[in-house]
Design a protein around this motif. Structure first.
Motif, PDB file in Angstrom:
ATOM      1  N   LEU A  14       0.805  -1.232   0.000  1.00 54.38           N
ATOM      2  CA  LEU A  14       0.000   0.000   0.000  1.00 54.38           C
ATOM      3  C   LEU A  14       0.835   1.278   0.000  1.00 54.38           C
ATOM      4  CD1 LEU A  14      -2.757  -0.888   2.627  1.00 54.38           C
ATOM      5  CD2 LEU A  14      -2.782  -1.202   0.144  1.00 54.38           C
ATOM      6  N   ASP A  15       0.253   2.335  -0.586  1.00 60.02           N
ATOM      7  CA  ASP A  15       0.811   3.678  -0.440  1.00 60.02           C
ATOM      8  C   ASP A  15       0.149   4.429   0.706  1.00 60.02           C
ATOM      9  OD1 ASP A  15       1.972   2.962  -2.974  1.00 60.02           O
ATOM     10  OD2 ASP A  15       2.380   5.096  -3.238  1.00 60.02           O
ATOM     11  N   PHE A  16      -1.108   4.065   0.995  1.00 60.33           N
ATOM     12  CA  PHE A  16      -1.807   4.756   2.080  1.00 60.33           C
ATOM     13  C   PHE A  16      -2.944   3.918   2.646  1.00 60.33           C
ATOM     14  CE2 PHE A  16      -5.725   6.612  -0.008  1.00 60.33           C
ATOM     15  CZ  PHE A  16      -5.467   6.201  -1.310  1.00 60.33           C
ATOM     16  N   VAL A  17      -3.302   4.255   3.886  1.00 65.76           N
ATOM     17  CA  VAL A  17      -4.464   3.637   4.532  1.00 65.76           C
ATOM     18  C   VAL A  17      -5.405   4.772   4.927  1.00 65.76           C
ATOM     19  CG1 VAL A  17      -5.307   2.268   6.484  1.00 65.76           C
ATOM     20  CG2 VAL A  17      -3.114   1.684   5.414  1.00 65.76           C
ATOM     21  N   LEU A  18      -6.681   4.582   4.621  1.00 66.14           N
ATOM     22  CA  LEU A  18      -7.689   5.592   4.930  1.00 66.14           C
ATOM     23  C   LEU A  18      -8.537   5.139   6.113  1.00 66.14           C
ATOM     24  CD1 LEU A  18      -9.732   7.833   4.606  1.00 66.14           C
ATOM     25  CD2 LEU A  18     -10.417   6.900   2.435  1.00 66.14           C
ATOM     26  N   ILE A  19      -8.410   5.853   7.210  1.00 63.85           N
ATOM     27  CA  ILE A  19      -9.246   5.592   8.388  1.00 63.85           C
ATOM     28  C   ILE A  19     -10.504   6.450   8.273  1.00 63.85           C
ATOM     29  CG2 ILE A  19      -9.393   5.881  10.913  1.00 63.85           C
ATOM     30  CD1 ILE A  19      -7.506   3.660  10.330  1.00 63.85           C
ATOM     31  N   MET A  20     -11.646   5.790   8.103  1.00 63.61           N
ATOM     32  CA  MET A  20     -12.912   6.529   8.056  1.00 63.61           C
ATOM     33  C   MET A  20     -13.273   6.966   9.470  1.00 63.61           C
ATOM     34  SD  MET A  20     -13.911   6.885   4.978  1.00 63.61           S
ATOM     35  CE  MET A  20     -15.423   7.731   5.448  1.00 63.61           C
ATOM     36  N   SER A  21     -13.521   8.257   9.610  1.00 66.22           N
ATOM     37  CA  SER A  21     -13.865   8.783  10.933  1.00 66.22           C
ATOM     38  C   SER A  21     -15.341   9.190  11.000  1.00 66.22           C
ATOM     39  CB  SER A  21     -12.942   9.949  11.282  1.00 66.22           C
ATOM     40  OG  SER A  21     -12.742  10.774  10.160  1.00 66.22           O
ATOM     41  N   VAL A  22     -16.102   8.768   9.975  1.00 70.75           N
ATOM     42  CA  VAL A  22     -17.577   8.785  10.000  1.00 70.75           C
ATOM     43  C   VAL A  22     -17.994   7.526   9.252  1.00 70.75           C
ATOM     44  CG1 VAL A  22     -17.780  11.326   9.956  1.00 70.75           C
ATOM     45  CG2 VAL A  22     -17.819  10.044   7.792  1.00 70.75           C
ATOM     46  N   ASN A  23     -19.254   7.145   9.372  1.00 74.93           N
ATOM     47  CA  ASN A  23     -19.743   6.049   8.540  1.00 74.93           C
ATOM     48  C   ASN A  23     -19.951   6.597   7.131  1.00 74.93           C
ATOM     49  OD1 ASN A  23     -20.170   3.658  10.356  1.00 74.93           O
ATOM     50  ND2 ASN A  23     -21.228   5.259  11.507  1.00 74.93           N
ATOM     51  N   PRO A  24     -19.314   5.959   6.125  1.00 75.73           N
ATOM     52  CA  PRO A  24     -19.308   6.557   4.798  1.00 75.73           C
ATOM     53  C   PRO A  24     -20.707   6.659   4.186  1.00 75.73           C
ATOM     54  CG  PRO A  24     -18.433   4.324   4.717  1.00 75.73           C
ATOM     55  CD  PRO A  24     -18.598   4.683   6.171  1.00 75.73           C
ATOM     56  N   PHE A  39     -22.134  10.102   3.404  1.00 73.78           N
ATOM     57  CA  PHE A  39     -22.591  11.490   3.360  1.00 73.78           C
ATOM     58  C   PHE A  39     -21.534  12.427   3.930  1.00 73.78           C
ATOM     59  CE2 PHE A  39     -26.119   8.600   3.921  1.00 73.78           C
ATOM     60  CZ  PHE A  39     -26.929   8.927   2.826  1.00 73.78           C
ATOM     61  N   GLY A  40     -21.536  13.652   3.435  1.00 72.47           N
ATOM     62  CA  GLY A  40     -20.681  14.677   4.015  1.00 72.47           C
ATOM     63  C   GLY A  40     -21.373  15.293   5.227  1.00 72.47           C
ATOM     64  N   GLY A  41     -20.626  16.074   5.977  1.00 75.11           N
ATOM     65  CA  GLY A  41     -21.215  16.864   7.048  1.00 75.11           C
ATOM     66  C   GLY A  41     -21.538  16.117   8.334  1.00 75.11           C
ATOM     67  N   GLN A  42     -21.006  14.919   8.523  1.00 74.09           N
ATOM     68  CA  GLN A  42     -21.266  14.178   9.767  1.00 74.09           C
ATOM     69  C   GLN A  42     -20.192  14.506  10.814  1.00 74.09           C
ATOM     70  OE1 GLN A  42     -22.717   9.915   8.936  1.00 74.09           O
ATOM     71  NE2 GLN A  42     -21.395  10.305   7.173  1.00 74.09           N
ATOM     72  N   SER A  43     -20.497  14.152  12.070  1.00 72.85           N
ATOM     73  CA  SER A  43     -19.548  14.465  13.142  1.00 72.85           C
ATOM     74  C   SER A  43     -18.442  13.420  13.241  1.00 72.85           C
ATOM     75  CB  SER A  43     -20.262  14.500  14.495  1.00 72.85           C
ATOM     76  OG  SER A  43     -21.295  15.423  14.450  1.00 72.85           O
ATOM     77  N   PHE A  44     -17.270  13.901  13.551  1.00 72.48           N
ATOM     78  CA  PHE A  44     -16.077  13.076  13.741  1.00 72.48           C
ATOM     79  C   PHE A  44     -16.298  12.066  14.874  1.00 72.48           C
ATOM     80  CE2 PHE A  44     -11.859  12.376  15.645  1.00 72.48           C
ATOM     81  CZ  PHE A  44     -11.148  12.001  14.518  1.00 72.48           C
ATOM     82  N   VAL A  48     -13.546  16.225   9.498  1.00 71.93           N
ATOM     83  CA  VAL A  48     -12.301  16.986   9.692  1.00 71.93           C
ATOM     84  C   VAL A  48     -12.622  18.478   9.541  1.00 71.93           C
ATOM     85  CG1 VAL A  48      -9.995  17.460   8.782  1.00 71.93           C
ATOM     86  CG2 VAL A  48     -10.848  15.100   8.845  1.00 71.93           C
ATOM     87  N   ASN A  49     -12.289  19.262  10.543  1.00 75.29           N
ATOM     88  CA  ASN A  49     -12.491  20.716  10.470  1.00 75.29           C
ATOM     89  C   ASN A  49     -11.468  21.399  11.380  1.00 75.29           C
ATOM     90  OD1 ASN A  49     -13.543  20.701  13.181  1.00 75.29           O
ATOM     91  ND2 ASN A  49     -15.516  20.028  12.341  1.00 75.29           N
ATOM     92  N   ALA A  50     -11.580  22.704  11.477  1.00 70.84           N
ATOM     93  CA  ALA A  50     -10.562  23.458  12.230  1.00 70.84           C
ATOM     94  C   ALA A  50     -10.516  23.058  13.702  1.00 70.84           C
ATOM     95  CB  ALA A  50     -10.819  24.953  12.090  1.00 70.84           C
ATOM     96  N   SER A  51     -11.619  22.553  14.238  1.00 74.29           N
ATOM     97  CA  SER A  51     -11.565  22.164  15.660  1.00 74.29           C
ATOM     98  C   SER A  51     -11.097  20.734  15.875  1.00 74.29           C
ATOM     99  CB  SER A  51     -12.924  22.332  16.371  1.00 74.29           C
ATOM    100  OG  SER A  51     -13.888  22.899  15.585  1.00 74.29           O
ATOM    101  N   THR A  52     -11.228  19.865  14.871  1.00 75.97           N
ATOM    102  CA  THR A  52     -10.823  18.464  15.089  1.00 75.97           C
ATOM    103  C   THR A  52      -9.424  18.145  14.548  1.00 75.97           C
ATOM    104  OG1 THR A  52     -11.958  17.805  13.039  1.00 75.97           O
ATOM    105  CG2 THR A  52     -13.209  17.575  15.085  1.00 75.97           C
ATOM    106  N   ILE A  53      -8.932  18.958  13.623  1.00 75.93           N
ATOM    107  CA  ILE A  53      -7.739  18.541  12.852  1.00 75.93           C
ATOM    108  C   ILE A  53      -6.462  18.442  13.692  1.00 75.93           C
ATOM    109  CG2 ILE A  53      -7.046  20.841  12.004  1.00 75.93           C
ATOM    110  CD1 ILE A  53      -6.522  19.446   9.250  1.00 75.93           C
TER     111      ILE A  53
END
Ligand code: DX5
Ligand code: ZN
Length: 217
Positions: free
Chosen positions: A130-140, A142-147, A177-182
């Motif tokens: 692999l080149d990368f692993v993606l950890i989903m931090s919402v249930n995939p 939709f956009g706009g869900q909480s971390f 991901v937003n300014a408060s969680t990043i």
């Protein structure tokens, strides 16, 4: 070097080209494209045709996140459409090693995405490919869900696994991901940050990307 990847799921699809050029001018590093099939996730979004159109309006790498069943059937189409990075979900692949090899053989950089309830050990025996692993931090889906807060622990576990194997593999986080969680996410060892609503929902893309970057130490 932290990578900011705006997710076009939250862009204005009636003026998609302009929105993509705007985030490119605002300092984005990758363009994240969320592909959903209405089976693996409850939403339907973008396919190879739109991906190809996106590729025509930007010079940034295209990071294609396949939230689809049987991804092997479409990988060649997405590579042809200009995908540079392709992630498939471990939960959607019966033969994960084969799928990852297919992405590599076709000339793109492979990643594996993990849903919030999937153990990070699901990638242990494909990490070397692999080149990368993606950890989903919402249930995939939709956009706009909480971390989901325990994603931080999952990132830490994954980082330990990567370090134990002595590999160079990017960790990406996607969802809420937003300014408060990043900052906390970044401190856990994440390299690549997908942000949809935080960027496209703001009225100053440049200021928002700058703010996200500044919050990463
Ligand atoms: C969710 C997608 C994400 C989504 C993130 O299924 O994979 O890329 O667009 O959106 P935000 O940043 O709004 O949580
Ligand atoms: Zn995504």
């Amino acid at each position: 070097m932290k990578i900011i990847a705006p997710s076009i799921l939250s862009a204005d699809f009636s003026r998609l080209g302009e929105d993509i050029q705007a985030v490119e001018n605002a300092g984005a590093d990758w363009i994240h494209i969320d592909v959903m099939d209405g089976h693996f996730v409850p939403n339907i979004t973008i396919g190879p045709m739109i991906t190809e159109a996106v590729n025509r309006v930007t010079n940034l790498p295209l990071d294609v996140h396949l939230m689809i069943e049987q991804p092997d059937r479409y990988i060649a189409d997405f590579v042809k459409a200009g995908a540079d990075y392709i992630s498939v979900h471990a939960e959607a692949c019966t033969h994960l090693n084969r799928t990852v090899s297919l992405i590599r053989d076709l000339g793109a950089r492979p990643g594996v995405a993990l849903n919030p309830a999937t153990p990070v050990s699901a990638v242990e025996w494909v990490l070397e490919s692999l080149d990368f692993v993606l950890i989903m931090s919402v249930n995939p889906g939709f956009g706009g869900q909480s971390f989901i807060q325990n994603s931080i622990d999952r990132v830490r576990l994954l980082k330990q696994m990567i370090d134990r194997q002595n590999r160079t593999i990017l960790i990406q986080v996607d969802g809420g991901v937003n300014a408060s969680t990043i900052r906390e996410i970044s401190d856990a060892g994440v390299d690549s940050f997908v942000a949809g609503s935080a960027i496209f929902g703001s009225d100053d893309y440049k200021a928002t990307i700058k703010e996200l970057r500044a919050a990463c130490r």
